[in-house]
Design an enzyme around this catalytic site. Structure first.
Site, PDB file in Angstrom:
ATOM      1  N   ARG A  98      -4.673   9.580  -5.088  1.00 18.09           N
ATOM      2  CA  ARG A  98      -3.944   9.595  -3.824  1.00 18.09           C
ATOM      3  C   ARG A  98      -2.965  10.778  -3.815  1.00 18.09           C
ATOM      4  O   ARG A  98      -2.375  11.108  -4.850  1.00 18.09           O
ATOM      5  CB  ARG A  98      -3.166   8.280  -3.725  1.00 18.09           C
ATOM      6  CG  ARG A  98      -2.301   8.109  -2.499  1.00 18.09           C
ATOM      7  CD  ARG A  98      -3.101   7.865  -1.287  1.00 18.09           C
ATOM      8  NE  ARG A  98      -2.341   7.246  -0.208  1.00 18.09           N
ATOM      9  CZ  ARG A  98      -2.804   7.170   1.037  1.00 18.09           C
ATOM     10  NH1 ARG A  98      -3.983   7.676   1.356  1.00 18.09           N
ATOM     11  NH2 ARG A  98      -2.096   6.580   1.964  1.00 18.09           N
ATOM     12  N   THR A 373     -11.240   9.052   7.387  1.00 16.51           N
ATOM     13  CA  THR A 373     -11.444   8.747   5.988  1.00 16.51           C
ATOM     14  C   THR A 373     -12.930   8.602   5.834  1.00 16.51           C
ATOM     15  O   THR A 373     -13.641   8.480   6.809  1.00 16.51           O
ATOM     16  CB  THR A 373     -10.689   7.438   5.704  1.00 16.51           C
ATOM     17  OG1 THR A 373      -9.327   7.671   6.015  1.00 16.51           O
ATOM     18  CG2 THR A 373     -10.835   6.977   4.286  1.00 16.51           C
ATOM     19  N   ASP A 415       1.523   8.195   6.280  1.00 18.16           N
ATOM     20  CA  ASP A 415       1.274   6.844   5.744  1.00 18.16           C
ATOM     21  C   ASP A 415       2.521   6.246   5.093  1.00 18.16           C
ATOM     22  O   ASP A 415       2.551   5.061   4.767  1.00 18.16           O
ATOM     23  CB  ASP A 415       0.120   6.861   4.731  1.00 18.16           C
ATOM     24  CG  ASP A 415      -1.239   6.650   5.402  1.00 18.16           C
ATOM     25  OD1 ASP A 415      -1.257   6.386   6.619  1.00 18.16           O
ATOM     26  OD2 ASP A 415      -2.261   6.752   4.718  1.00 18.16           O
ATOM     27  N   SER A 444      -1.494   2.979   1.032  1.00 21.58           N
ATOM     28  CA  SER A 444      -2.795   3.143   1.671  1.00 21.58           C
ATOM     29  C   SER A 444      -3.396   1.785   2.002  1.00 21.58           C
ATOM     30  O   SER A 444      -2.978   0.760   1.464  1.00 21.58           O
ATOM     31  CB  SER A 444      -3.725   3.892   0.720  1.00 21.58           C
ATOM     32  OG  SER A 444      -5.043   3.901   1.213  1.00 21.58           O
ATOM     33  N   GLY A 465     -11.049   3.771   8.378  1.00 19.14           N
ATOM     34  CA  GLY A 465     -10.602   3.015   9.551  1.00 19.14           C
ATOM     35  C   GLY A 465      -9.128   2.668   9.563  1.00 19.14           C
ATOM     36  O   GLY A 465      -8.727   1.755  10.279  1.00 19.14           O
ATOM     37  N   GLY A 466      -8.309   3.383   8.760  1.00 18.86           N
ATOM     38  CA  GLY A 466      -6.863   3.131   8.788  1.00 18.86           C
ATOM     39  C   GLY A 466      -6.561   1.676   8.494  1.00 18.86           C
ATOM     40  O   GLY A 466      -7.099   1.090   7.557  1.00 18.86           O
TER      41      GLY A 466
END
Ligand code: DON
Length: 562
Positions: A98, A373, A415, A444, A465-466
Site C-alpha cells: 500500500r 482499482t 483514502d 483501504s 469498487g472503493g
C-alpha cells in the site's frame, strides 16, 4: 387477467435471473491453471507464464506489470495494493504494498485556514499522491516465492509498452472522454493525448513506460526507487505542489503481514489484514449472518437483504472508528472478528424495520490489543493461489502522468480521513485511526480473499469498487457457499451495498426485485439505484479438481486458462 399478471411477473423474475443464471457453457473450466484479470491481454500474459512452468506468484508479477501497461486507469506502477497467497500445502501469507504518506505530510494538509477540506487537493495533482508501493511489492513477492528469472516476468510488459497493444472499445471511449482533463494537467506527459480520437483496435504505445519497466527489469526495486525513475518522480513533484522526496522513495518497504483468518460454516476465510479494512470487515459480515437461514430464504429475498444490510450498517460503523494503519494505531482486530461479538450485535436487529444509521454507533472496546482499482485471481497447476487487488484509487488516479517515466501517480491520500466527519471520495467516514501522519498507510477497503474447505483450496476472489469492495466480495462468497451459483453466475449476479452512512441501500439496476424493494421502503429503508458495482474475478475449485473461472462482464474482464 390476474393470471396474466402472475405469468408476466413470474416470467419477469425468471428473465432477470436468467441474465446471470444462464447458459452454463459460459462458465470457463480449466484443468491446470487459471488467470482472471480486468484485461484480456493481461490474462493471456499470466497463462503464458503458467504454461512456461512459472508458479502463481510468477504469473501474478507478470500480470501486475502487464496491467500497468494495458490497463493504465488502475494497473499502475504509481500506486500500490495487497496480495493474499496460499501455497499448495496451505502456507498462508499476505503482502502489503500500500502507498504511504510522504514524510512531509501533515494531519491538516488538505484543510484551508478555516479548517475546511479543500477536496480537490487530495484528489487531483501532485499533492494527492502517496509514495507508490507496486515495484517494492513485486520485488518482495519475487524474492520470497518467484521461480522464473525476474526479467522473464517483466519482458511481456516491456514489449507491450514498446510495441503497443490494441485498445478495447471501452478504453477508446475512456481515452476520448479524458482528453481535456489530461491536456490540462499533463500537457507533455500523458501518452493518452498523443492521439486526438481513439478507436477500438488502435495501438497504444508507451515508450517512456517501456524504459521505466526496463530499469525495473535490470535493477529490481532500485530501478524505481533510485536513479532515473526516482529523479523523474521527484521532478514531477516539484512541477506541482507534491511532497514525495528521494528519501521517501528509498525508505519505502513492502510488508509481509499475517493474513486475517476466520471461519464461515466450516470454510476457512483468508483475507487482507489492516491497513486494509477488507479482511476484518468481510469476516465480521460473514460472522454476522452465519446463524441466519440464508440458503432457505434465497438469493436477494426480502429477509436475506434485510439481514445483510443490517450487518453491513454495523460493520461499516465500526470500520469508520476502529480501522487504520496498524503500524500507527491499535486496531482491535480480535474483537472485531470475534464471532460471538458479531452474533450478539445482530441479536438486536429487527427484520421488520430498518435501524436508522444514526442509532448505530461504533462499538466500544476496553483494553484491546492490538473507481479505480483492479483485482486478479490466479491458480497454478500445483494449486498455489494468488488473490491480488491493486489501485491508484480513483480511475486514472491523480491524473498526474510522471513526465519522462510514462506512468500515472495515485491519489490515494484521499483514502485518509482528511477531517473527522468529512466523507472521502467513496462517502466513507473516518477519524483518529485513519488521520494523516507522516509515513502512515491510508486505510483501504481492498479485500483480496482466498477460501479453503477441508484443507483444500476452494475459491480465489476479489474486486475493485472503493467502499463497495467489501460488500461485493461478501455477496460473491455467499452466492457460492449459500446460493449454489457457478463462478460466472456469482460475479454476474446483480449487487447491492450499504455502508452505514449515508443511510441508504445502493443497488445495481437488476438487484432486488421490485416487490421486495417496495416492502423494504415501507419499513424504512431508503434505496438508490446506481451504476455498476465492482468487477469481481472469481476462481472456484470444483469437487473434480477443475478450476471454474468467472470474469466480471461489467468490464473487459477475461478468464483464461489451460
Ligand atoms: O483502497 C481503497 O479502498 C480504494 N483506494 C479503492 C479504490 C477503488 O476500488 C476504485 N475502484 N473502483
Amino acid at each position: 387477467m390476474k393470471t396474466n399478471w402472475i405469468i408476466l411477473f413470474v416470467s419477469f423474475i425468471s428473465l432477470s435471473c436468467a441474465t446471470y443464471r444462464n447458459n452454463k457453457s459460459s462458465n470457463q473450466e480449466y484443468k491446470h491453471g487459471a488467470v482472471v484479470t480486468a484485461h484480456p491481454i493481461a490474462s493471456q500474459v499470466g497463462v503464458d507464464i503458467l504454461k512456461k512452468g512459472g508458479n502463481a506468484i510468477d504469473a501474478a508479477i507478470a500480470v501486475k506489470f502487464a496491467l500497468a501497461v494495458v490497463y493504465p486507469n488502475a494497473g499502475n506502477l504509481g500506486g500500490g495494493g495487497f496480495m493474499v497467497y496460499r501455497s499448495q500445502s496451505g502456507e498462508l501469507s499476505s503482502l502489503d504494498f500500500r502507498e504511504k504518506a510522504p514524510a512531509a505530510a501533515t494531519r491538516d494538509m488538505y484543510l484551508d485556514t478555516d479548517g475546511n477540506p479543500i477536496i480537490e487537493l487530495s484528489l487531483r495533482g501532485q499533492l494527492a499522491s502517496g509514495v507508490p508501493g507496486t515495484a517494492a511489492g513485486m520485488d518482495a513477492a519475487f524474492k520470497k516465492y518467484g521461480s522464473l528469472p525476474w526479467t522473464d516476468l517483466l519482458q511481456p510488459a516491456i514489449d507491450l509498452a514498446a510495441k503497443g497493444f490494441p485498445i478495447t472499445a471501452q478504453q477508446a471511449k475512456e481515452f476520448n472522454e479524458l482528453q481535456e482533463d489530461f491536456k490540462k494537467l499533463n500537457p507533455n506527459g500523458a501518452a493518452i493525448i498523443r492521439e486526438n480520437i481513439w478507436r477500438k483496435g488502435d495501438l497504444f504505445k508507451q515508450e517512456e513506460l517501456a524504459q521505466t519497466l526496463k530499469r525495473i527489469a535490470e535493477k529490481g526495486r532500485d530501478g524505481f526507487y533510485k536513479g532515473e525513475t526516482a529523479d523523474l518522480i521527484v521532478a514531477e513533484m516539484q512541477r506541482g505542489n507534491g511532497l514525495i522526496t528521494h528519501q521517501d522513495l528509498e525508505n519505502y518497504q513492502a510488508v509481509w503481514r499475517n493474513p486475517i483468518v476466520g471461519y464461515y460454516k466450516g470454510h476457512k476465510v483468508i483475507s487482507m489484514p489492516p491497513p486494509s479494512s477488507g479482511g476484518v470487515a468481510l469476516l465480521a459480515l460473514l460472522q454476522s449472518v452465519e446463524k441466519y437461514p440464508l440458503r432457505e430464504w434465497g438469493f436477494q429475498s426480502d429477509s436475506t437483504v434485510r439481514v445483510m444490510v443490517e450487518a453491513e450498517r454495523r460493520v461499516y460503523a465500526d470500520r469508520a472508528t476502529h480501522l487504520g494503519d496498524p503500524d500507527f494505531y491499535r486496531v482491535p482486530v480480535a474483537q472485531l472478528t470475534d464471532s460471538l461479538f458479531n452474533q450478539k450485535r445482530m441479536s438486536k436487529v429487527s427484520l421488520k424495520k430498518a435501524t436508522p444509521s444514526d442509532e448505530v454507533k461504533a462499538s466500544k472496546f476496553l483494553g484491546y490489543e492490538s473507481e479505480e482499482t483492479t483485482h486478479f485471481s490466479i491458480v497454478d497447476k500445483n494449486g498455489n493461489a494468488v488473490s491480488l487487488t491493486t489501485t491508484i484509487n480513483d480511475s486514472y488516479g491523480s491524473y498526474v502522468w510522471v513526465d519522462g517515466a510514462g506512468f500515472l501517480l495515485n491519489n490515494e491520500m484521499d483514502d485518509f480521513s482528511v477531517k473527522p466527519g468529512t466523507p472521502n471520495l467513496y462517502g466513507l467516514l473516518g477519524g483518529k485511526a485513519n488521520a494523516i501522519e507522516p509515513g502512515k498507510r491510508m486505510l483501504s477497503a481492498m479485500t483480496p480473499t482466498i477460501i479453503e474447505k477441508d484443507g483444500k483450496l476452494k475459491m480465489v476472489v476479489g474486486t475493485p469498487g472503493g467502499s463497495t469492495i467489501i460488500t461485493s466480495v461478501f455477496q460473491t462468497i455467499l452466492n457460492i457457499l449459500e446460493f449454489d451459483m457457478t463462478a460466472q453466475e456469482s460475479v454476474s449476479a446483480p449487487r447491492f451495498h450499504h455502508q452505514w452512512k449515508p443511510d441508504r441501500i445502493d443497488v445495481e439496476a437488476k438487484a432486488i426485485d421490485p416487490h421486495i424493494r417496495k416492502s423494504l421502503e415501507k419499513d424504512g429503508y431508503s434505496i438508490r439505484q446506481r451504476g455498476n458495482m465492482g468487477r469481481v474475478e472469481n476462481i472456484v475449485v470444483l469437487p473434480n479438481g477443475k478450476l471454474q473461472a468467472g470474469a466480471d462482464h461489467r468490464g473487459d474482464d477475461t478468464a483464461k486458462g489451460y
